[in-house]
Design an enzyme around this catalytic site. Structure first.
Site, short mmCIF file in Angstrom:
data_model
loop_
_atom_site.label_atom_id
_atom_site.label_comp_id
_atom_site.label_asym_id
_atom_site.label_seq_id
_atom_site.Cartn_x
_atom_site.Cartn_y
_atom_site.Cartn_z
N HIS A 1 24.54 7.07 2.60
CA HIS A 1 25.86 7.94 2.67
C HIS A 1 26.69 7.19 3.99
O HIS A 1 25.88 6.55 4.95
CB HIS A 1 25.59 9.16 2.89
N ASN B 1 0.70 -1.36 0.09
CA ASN B 1 0.02 0.00 -0.06
C ASN B 1 1.00 1.13 -0.02
O ASN B 1 1.30 1.78 0.99
CB ASN B 1 -0.86 0.07 1.25
#
Length: 227
Positions: free
Chosen positions: A144, A113
């Site tokens: 990162h 969903n």
């Protein structure tokens, strides 16, 4: 049959019945359109799918060359607010692989969903009959390095990416985030709004930030949940 029709007309107003019929037809048309474009995108991106997919609303793919995305039978996706049962949806369902080593493997009978699933360089596996509520994010990477801070914009930190595995029959509540390197054992439930940063065992309810086991689910000898 006539008696049944008369009972329905006595119980509900004609306006209510007409409104319900029109809205039901509208939902069916949304599903037909969503499924049609989903199947076109699957062909375009060379993605493996099983039979009987049903898609309502937008569905976005991005598949890096050489990577793998596969979706099993009886797959459903809802990303349209008219079809959402109990919550709004922030965005389309989105499945992305970002390198040739990444893969997203979705089992049979899975429901998404407005879910975002991103595999940058590792594997994300979702078992059979997993239910994922609205606005859930699943990702195998931080994208990162965490430290040193001056390297966050320049060092992608691929070596820290890690696989994710979600066992069969897991239910993930709305607005959860599933982070890299975790596994969620079969039959477990993740409470709404949780952040899963460490693995969760099978047959438990877990929740919180970070998610922790709240209680065990009672099971029969055959392993099915009791109410």
């Amino acid at each position: 049959m006539i008696g049944r029709i008369l009972n329905i007309l006595n119980k509900y107003s004609l306006l209510e019945l007409i409104s319900y019929a029109l809205y039901s037809g509208y939902l069916l048309s949304l599903q037909w359109i969503g499924t049609f474009f989903f199947r076109l995108k699957v062909i375009f991106w060379n993605i493996q799918i099983g039979k009987s997919s049903k898609v309502t609303g937008k569905f976005l793919f991005f598949k890096y060359p050489g990577s793998k995305i596969s979706i099993g039978d009886n797959f459903t996706s809802i990303s349209h607010s008219s079809r959402a049962m109990a919550t709004s949806l922030f965005s389309p369902t989105c499945i992305k692989t970002l390198s040739d080593s990444s893969e997203i493997l979705i089992g049979n009978g899975v429901g998404l969903n407005g879910t975002s699933i991103t595999a940058r360089s590792r594997s994300i596996k979702i078992g059979d009959h997993v239910m994922i509520a609205a606005n859930v994010t699943i990702m195998d990477s931080d994208f990162h390095v965490v430290f040193p801070p001056q390297g966050r914009l320049t060092n992608p930190g691929y070596e820290y990416d890690a696989n994710i595995e979600i066992g069969e029959n897991v239910w993930i509540g709305t607005r959860c985030t599933i982070l890299k390197g975790v596994s969620i054992g079969k039959n477990s439930v993740i409470a709404a709004g949780s952040i899963v940063s460490k693995s969760i065992p099978a047959n438990v309810v877990a929740g919180g930030i970070p998610a922790k086991v709240i209680r065990a689910l009672e099971t029969t000898k055959k392993g099915s949940n009791k109410k």
